[in-house]
Design a protein around this motif. Sequence first.
Motif, short mmCIF file in Angstrom:
data_model
loop_
_atom_site.label_atom_id
_atom_site.label_comp_id
_atom_site.label_asym_id
_atom_site.label_seq_id
_atom_site.Cartn_x
_atom_site.Cartn_y
_atom_site.Cartn_z
N GLU A 52 0.81 -1.21 0.00
CA GLU A 52 0.00 0.00 0.00
C GLU A 52 0.84 1.27 0.00
N GLN A 53 1.90 1.30 0.82
CA GLN A 53 2.76 2.49 0.85
C GLN A 53 3.41 2.74 -0.50
N ASP A 54 3.72 1.66 -1.23
CA ASP A 54 4.30 1.81 -2.57
C ASP A 54 3.33 2.52 -3.50
N VAL A 55 2.03 2.25 -3.34
CA VAL A 55 1.02 2.91 -4.17
C VAL A 55 1.02 4.41 -3.88
N GLU A 102 -6.91 6.83 -4.47
CA GLU A 102 -8.27 6.86 -3.91
C GLU A 102 -8.60 5.56 -3.19
N GLN A 103 -8.09 4.45 -3.70
CA GLN A 103 -8.31 3.18 -3.01
C GLN A 103 -7.59 3.17 -1.66
N MET A 104 -6.41 3.76 -1.60
CA MET A 104 -5.67 3.83 -0.33
C MET A 104 -6.38 4.75 0.66
N LEU A 105 -7.17 5.68 0.18
CA LEU A 105 -7.91 6.60 1.05
C LEU A 105 -9.18 5.97 1.63
N ARG A 106 -9.51 4.75 1.19
CA ARG A 106 -10.69 4.05 1.71
C ARG A 106 -10.29 3.12 2.84
N PRO A 107 -11.13 3.01 3.86
CA PRO A 107 -10.85 2.08 4.96
C PRO A 107 -10.72 0.64 4.44
N GLY A 108 -9.93 -0.14 5.16
CA GLY A 108 -9.82 -1.55 4.85
C GLY A 108 -8.51 -1.96 4.23
N ASP A 110 -4.07 -1.56 4.68
CA ASP A 110 -3.09 -1.29 5.73
C ASP A 110 -2.68 0.18 5.81
N TRP A 111 -2.52 0.82 4.65
CA TRP A 111 -2.08 2.22 4.69
C TRP A 111 -3.13 3.11 5.37
N HIS A 112 -4.37 2.99 4.94
CA HIS A 112 -5.44 3.79 5.54
C HIS A 112 -5.60 3.46 7.01
N ASP A 113 -5.65 2.17 7.31
CA ASP A 113 -5.90 1.76 8.68
C ASP A 113 -4.75 2.13 9.62
#
Length: 140
Positions: A52-55, A102-108, A110-113
């Motif tokens: 996720e962080q790579d994204v 935008e996907q990383m900004l959604r809950p669920g 690792d990056w967002h959580d």
Amino acid sequence: MATWGPAPFASDAGQDLLDQLAGSTDDERWAVLREILAGVPRIGERGFDWFEQDVVDAAALVALSVPGGAQQLAGIGHGAEAAVVAGGVDVELRAQALAGLEQMLRPGNDWHDTWIDGDEDGEGARTAHAIAAVLRSSLG
């Protein structure tokens, strides 16, 4: 060792990505960014090397590569100058970067959580929204 945090490149992996891309041609940079962003649905699969962080890092590099992006994200891109795609990035890659971010900004995930959950006004959210705004404006 890099300081961990929600900002792009604020991890050892983020610094490794910058180092890898700094020694690459624009075409090689473009290919790595596309690999990361096209692979968003595969994050977490066995054998898939990106996270996720790579994204977030890839989306930031794409945003820094669009005309005016480096100026708009002046506080975000420290140390990334040698890794941006100097010739710019195409519309398809910009759209992939925005969709992945935008996907990383959604809950669920690792990056967002880890960096946003419960702190919608924190550094992670502010940074990601600033990157998304640059990408959106570059798409017209």
